[in-house]
Motif scaffolding. Structure first.
Motif, short mmCIF file in Angstrom:
data_model
loop_
_atom_site.label_atom_id
_atom_site.label_comp_id
_atom_site.label_asym_id
_atom_site.label_seq_id
_atom_site.Cartn_x
_atom_site.Cartn_y
_atom_site.Cartn_z
N LYS A 109 0.83 -1.20 0.00
CA LYS A 109 0.00 0.00 0.00
C LYS A 109 0.87 1.25 0.00
N GLN A 110 1.94 1.18 0.77
CA GLN A 110 2.87 2.30 0.83
C GLN A 110 3.62 2.46 -0.50
N ALA A 111 4.05 1.32 -1.07
CA ALA A 111 4.86 1.36 -2.29
C ALA A 111 4.07 1.81 -3.50
N THR A 112 2.75 1.56 -3.49
CA THR A 112 1.94 1.86 -4.67
C THR A 112 1.02 3.07 -4.44
N ALA A 113 1.39 3.91 -3.49
CA ALA A 113 0.52 5.05 -3.12
C ALA A 113 0.17 5.93 -4.31
N GLY A 114 1.09 6.09 -5.25
CA GLY A 114 0.83 6.97 -6.39
C GLY A 114 0.47 6.25 -7.66
N LEU A 115 0.22 4.93 -7.58
CA LEU A 115 -0.04 4.15 -8.79
C LEU A 115 -1.52 3.86 -9.01
N GLY A 116 -2.37 4.23 -8.07
CA GLY A 116 -3.81 4.12 -8.26
C GLY A 116 -4.42 2.75 -8.08
N TYR A 117 -3.77 1.87 -7.32
CA TYR A 117 -4.32 0.54 -7.10
C TYR A 117 -5.40 0.57 -6.02
N GLU A 118 -6.48 -0.21 -6.23
CA GLU A 118 -7.53 -0.34 -5.24
C GLU A 118 -7.13 -1.36 -4.17
N SER A 119 -7.84 -1.31 -3.05
CA SER A 119 -7.53 -2.22 -1.94
C SER A 119 -7.68 -3.68 -2.36
N GLU A 120 -8.68 -3.98 -3.15
CA GLU A 120 -8.91 -5.36 -3.58
C GLU A 120 -7.75 -5.86 -4.45
N GLN A 121 -7.20 -5.00 -5.29
CA GLN A 121 -6.06 -5.39 -6.12
C GLN A 121 -4.82 -5.64 -5.26
N LEU A 122 -4.61 -4.81 -4.26
CA LEU A 122 -3.48 -5.01 -3.34
C LEU A 122 -3.65 -6.30 -2.55
N ALA A 123 -4.89 -6.62 -2.17
CA ALA A 123 -5.15 -7.86 -1.44
C ALA A 123 -4.85 -9.07 -2.33
N LYS A 124 -5.18 -8.98 -3.61
CA LYS A 124 -4.89 -10.07 -4.55
C LYS A 124 -3.38 -10.26 -4.70
N ALA A 125 -2.65 -9.15 -4.84
CA ALA A 125 -1.19 -9.25 -4.96
C ALA A 125 -0.58 -9.85 -3.70
N THR A 126 -1.11 -9.46 -2.53
CA THR A 126 -0.64 -10.02 -1.26
C THR A 126 -0.91 -11.51 -1.20
N ALA A 127 -2.08 -11.93 -1.65
CA ALA A 127 -2.44 -13.35 -1.66
C ALA A 127 -1.53 -14.14 -2.58
N THR A 128 -1.17 -13.57 -3.73
CA THR A 128 -0.28 -14.26 -4.66
C THR A 128 1.09 -14.51 -4.03
N VAL A 129 1.61 -13.49 -3.35
CA VAL A 129 2.91 -13.64 -2.69
C VAL A 129 2.84 -14.77 -1.65
N ALA A 130 1.81 -14.75 -0.81
CA ALA A 130 1.68 -15.77 0.23
C ALA A 130 1.49 -17.15 -0.38
#
Length: 324
Positions: A109-130
Motif C-alpha cells: 500500500k505504501q509502495a503503490t501510493a501513487g499508482l492508483g491501485y484499489e484495496s482489492e487489487q493489493l489484497a490479490k497481490a498479497t495473496a499471490t505472494v503468500a
C-alpha cells in the motif's frame, strides 16, 4: 534361570523366529509411533496455547497495530475495517499468518501510493505472494522473513540485492512467475534485470495481481499440514477477538486503563499510600479484634460445659484426640 538363558522375557520373544528385516521393521514402527506421539503432544500444547491469556493479548495487540497502520493510509475507519476483512480472508485462503499478511499488504500500500491501485487489487497481490511461498514449500519462518524482504523491496520501488536473492532462494514459484512476466526464459536473467534496477514495483504489481486465481487455487488443492491448520485456527481466533472488541470495546478499555495507570502512577501510589494501605491496616485490626472476641466466647462456653458435665466433656476431648 534368567542368567542361564542370557536374557529376559522380551529377549526370548524377539529372538525366536524373527529375522533382521523384521526387527528393522518393528524398530521403524516404534520410531514412527514415537514421532506421532511427540507430534500429538506438540499439537495439543499449541492448541492449549492458542487460548491462553497471553496469546489472546498478543492477538489483540496485533489487530490493533495493523488497524493503526491502515488508519495512517486511509481516510475513513470504514475503509480500514473493509481492508481488515480482506486480509482475514487472504490469510485463511493462503494459510498464512495474519501478521505476515498485514505486513506485506501495508508495505504494498505504501509502495503503490501513487499508482492508483484499489484495496482489492493489493489484497490479490498479497495473496499471490503468500500462495507462492506455500507452493514453493518454504517453511513458515523463512516465508515470513522473505515476504518482509520482498515487501521492503516493493516499498523502495524495485526488487534487487538482498530482496531479489531472498525471492530466488526461498520462493521458486514466484521467481518463475516474475521471470515469465518479464518475458524471460531463465531465472538468471531476472537476477540480471534486478541488478540493473529493471524489476520495478510498477511492473511487478500487475504480474502479482493477474496470478491471484491460479496460485490461490493451487494452494486450496494442497493437503493442509497440521501447522497450516493451526495457523488458520489462530487467524480465526484473531477474527473472533476482533469482532468481540468491536461489539464490547473490551481490549480498548483495558489498554486505555493500563495507559492511564502508567501516566498517573504517582497519583495512584499516593492514593494507595494515603488511603488504601491505612484502610487495610484498620480493617485487619478490626478483624483481629473480632476473631479474639469469638475465640474468647467459645472458650468460655466450653469451660462452662465442662463444669456442668465433666464426663461428657472428657469423652468429647478423648474422641477428638483419637480422630486427629
Amino acid at each position: 534361570m534368567r542368567g542361564a538363558a542370557g536374557g529376559g522375557v522380551s529377549d526370548i520373544m524377539f529372538g525366536v523366529g524373527i529375522d533382521d528385516k523384521t526387527k528393522s521393521a518393528i524398530s521403524s514402527i516404534r520410531k514412527n509411533v514415537s514421532g506421532f506421539h511427540n507430534e500429538l503432544k506438540s499439537t495439543a500444547g499449541t492448541l492449549a496455547g492458542l487460548f491462553s491469556v497471553n496469546v489472546a493479548k498478543d492477538m489483540s495487540d496485533s489487530i490493533t497495530d495493523l488497524r493503526n497502520r491502515l488508519n495512517s493510509f486511509n481516510e475513513s475507519a470504514a475503509q480500514t475495517e473493509t481492508e481488515m476483512d480482506m486480509l482475514m480472508r487472504v490469510s485463511m485462503l493462503t494459510r498464512q499468518s495474519f501478521d505476515s499478511t498485514g505486513v506485506v499488504f501495508t508495505r504494498m500500500k505504501q509502495a503503490t501510493a501513487g499508482l492508483g491501485y484499489e484495496s482489492e487489487q493489493l489484497a490479490k497481490a498479497t495473496a499471490t505472494v503468500a500462495a507462492t511461498f506455500k507452493l514453493s514449500g518454504t517453511s513458515a519462518y523463512e516465508a515470513n522473513n522473505s515476504a518482509r524482504q520482498l515487501a521492503q523491496g516493493l516499498s523502495s520501488g524495485r526488487i534487487s540485492g538482498d530482496e531479489m536473492r531472498s525471492v530466488l532462494e526461498n520462493n521458486v514459484v514466484l521467481a518463475q512467475l516474475l521471470t515469465k512476466g518479464f518475458g524471460q526464459d531463465m531465472v538468471g536473467a531476472l537476477r540480471e534485470m534486478g541488478a540493473a534496477g529493471k524489476v520495478t514495483t510498477d511492473k511487478v504489481m500487475p504480474i502479482l495481481i493477474e496470478a491471484f486465481e491460479e496460485t490461490t487455487t493451487k494452494v486450496q488443492e494442497m493437503q493442509p499440514t497440521i501447522g497450516q491448520s493451526l495457523t488458520n485456527l489462530q487467524t480465526l481466533g484473531m477474527e473472533l477477538i476482533r469482532r468481540f472488541n468491536e461489539v464490547t470495546g473490551a481490549a480498548d478499555t483495558v489498554a486505555n486503563f493500563i495507559m492511564f495507570l502508567s501516566q498517573n502512577l504517582g497519583k495512584v501510589a499516593a492514593f494507595a499510600t494515603g488511603f488504601l494501605i491505612p484502610a487495610f491496616v484498620k480493617f485487619s485490626f478490626v478483624l483481629s479484634v473480632l476473631a479474639f472476641n469469638a475465640v474468647k466466647k467459645l472458650s468460655m462456653a466450653m469451660l462452662q460445659m465442662f463444669l456442668k458435665n465433666p464426663v461428657t466433656a472428657g469423652l468429647m476431648l478423648i474422641l477428638t484426640v483419637m480422630q486427629s
